[in-house]
Design an enzyme around this catalytic site. Sequence first.
Site, mmCIF file in Angstrom:
data_model
loop_
_atom_site.group_PDB
_atom_site.id
_atom_site.type_symbol
_atom_site.label_atom_id
_atom_site.label_comp_id
_atom_site.label_asym_id
_atom_site.label_seq_id
_atom_site.Cartn_x
_atom_site.Cartn_y
_atom_site.Cartn_z
ATOM 1 N N GLU A 1 -5.573 26.487 -13.546
ATOM 2 C CA GLU A 1 -6.515 27.083 -14.494
ATOM 3 C C GLU A 1 -6.115 26.875 -15.966
ATOM 4 O O GLU A 1 -6.534 27.641 -16.835
ATOM 5 C CB GLU A 1 -6.678 28.572 -14.205
ATOM 6 C CG GLU A 1 -7.358 28.843 -12.868
ATOM 7 C CD GLU A 1 -7.835 30.268 -12.768
ATOM 8 O OE1 GLU A 1 -9.058 30.495 -12.878
ATOM 9 O OE2 GLU A 1 -6.993 31.169 -12.587
ATOM 10 N N HIS B 1 -4.404 34.721 -19.444
ATOM 11 C CA HIS B 1 -5.336 34.915 -18.338
ATOM 12 C C HIS B 1 -4.645 35.761 -17.288
ATOM 13 O O HIS B 1 -3.549 35.425 -16.834
ATOM 14 C CB HIS B 1 -5.762 33.582 -17.723
ATOM 15 C CG HIS B 1 -6.452 33.762 -16.400
ATOM 16 N ND1 HIS B 1 -7.572 34.547 -16.258
ATOM 17 C CD2 HIS B 1 -6.156 33.305 -15.157
ATOM 18 C CE1 HIS B 1 -7.957 34.550 -14.995
ATOM 19 N NE2 HIS B 1 -7.101 33.810 -14.296
ATOM 20 N N HIS C 1 -5.269 38.859 -13.872
ATOM 21 C CA HIS C 1 -6.139 39.534 -12.908
ATOM 22 C C HIS C 1 -5.883 41.030 -13.000
ATOM 23 O O HIS C 1 -5.939 41.734 -11.997
ATOM 24 C CB HIS C 1 -5.854 39.022 -11.492
ATOM 25 C CG HIS C 1 -5.847 37.523 -11.375
ATOM 26 N ND1 HIS C 1 -5.048 36.837 -10.510
ATOM 27 C CD2 HIS C 1 -6.570 36.570 -12.039
ATOM 28 C CE1 HIS C 1 -5.255 35.521 -10.626
ATOM 29 N NE2 HIS C 1 -6.172 35.338 -11.572
ATOM 30 N N HIS D 1 -12.833 38.197 -10.722
ATOM 31 C CA HIS D 1 -11.644 37.365 -10.830
ATOM 32 C C HIS D 1 -10.598 37.981 -11.776
ATOM 33 O O HIS D 1 -9.495 38.284 -11.349
ATOM 34 C CB HIS D 1 -12.092 35.972 -11.302
ATOM 35 C CG HIS D 1 -10.989 35.004 -11.559
ATOM 36 N ND1 HIS D 1 -11.220 33.690 -11.888
ATOM 37 C CD2 HIS D 1 -9.639 35.140 -11.567
ATOM 38 C CE1 HIS D 1 -10.070 33.056 -12.061
ATOM 39 N NE2 HIS D 1 -9.101 33.918 -11.875
#
Length: 239
Positions: A79, A98, A100, A169
């Site tokens: 990613e 990034h 979760h 996500h």
Amino acid sequence: MNLNANPSVIDDLVIANHILVNEGVLDGFGHISVRNDRDPGRFLIARSMAPGLVTSDDILTCDLDGNVHDDQGRKTYVERFIHSEIYRCRPDVMAVIHSHSPAVIPFGVTGTRLRPICHMSGFLGAQVPVFEIRHAAGENSDLLIRNQALGQALARDLGNSAVALLRGHGNVVVGFSIQQVVFRAIYTESNARLQSEAMRLGEINYLTPEEAQSTSDMNDEHLGRPWEVWKRRVQARGY
Ligand code: MN
């Protein structure tokens, strides 16, 4: 290792990985990057591994097309396009996370938007955009930002915001420094937890957009203070 980057930036990137795990933002997944201030078309990010175990030897260079430049031919995260496309679209952004982080997830899958409910999270602005990957990847994707096109679509939906949610996500957080982006990621998770609790009690009196801006500016003056505490906590744990 010759990354052509300031060694103190690499040290901060390693510590940031550990802080984010310790504060419950990252777990075995997720990543943080920093733009190379000596070469703005490239950014530094760990090789594909658990963030809690990252050392300075694990930091790689990646360009804005998502190509890794590494003598040893190592790979970074699938990613990475989250990072590369945001750096391309947002010259002001110097660091990207990034994650979760769990308390944020409900706000990406319901009609309830994440909004700032206290003065520590004014950077959330009026409300946080939600990226719907089905619009870009169709109905059958694995929800990962696997290529440039998906990274571009996400960067477009992020716009000028500090945070965007990825439906079902996680989220992406951007900042002008490692310290600022870490602060924002930790308080995004905290705001989500508090907002969920407050919603159970009654109607929420959110910060106005003007209060959000003022409190965000105020907090940017004090980013070093929590950073030192978070850093001390990871050191105490012997990371
Ligand atoms: Mn992810």
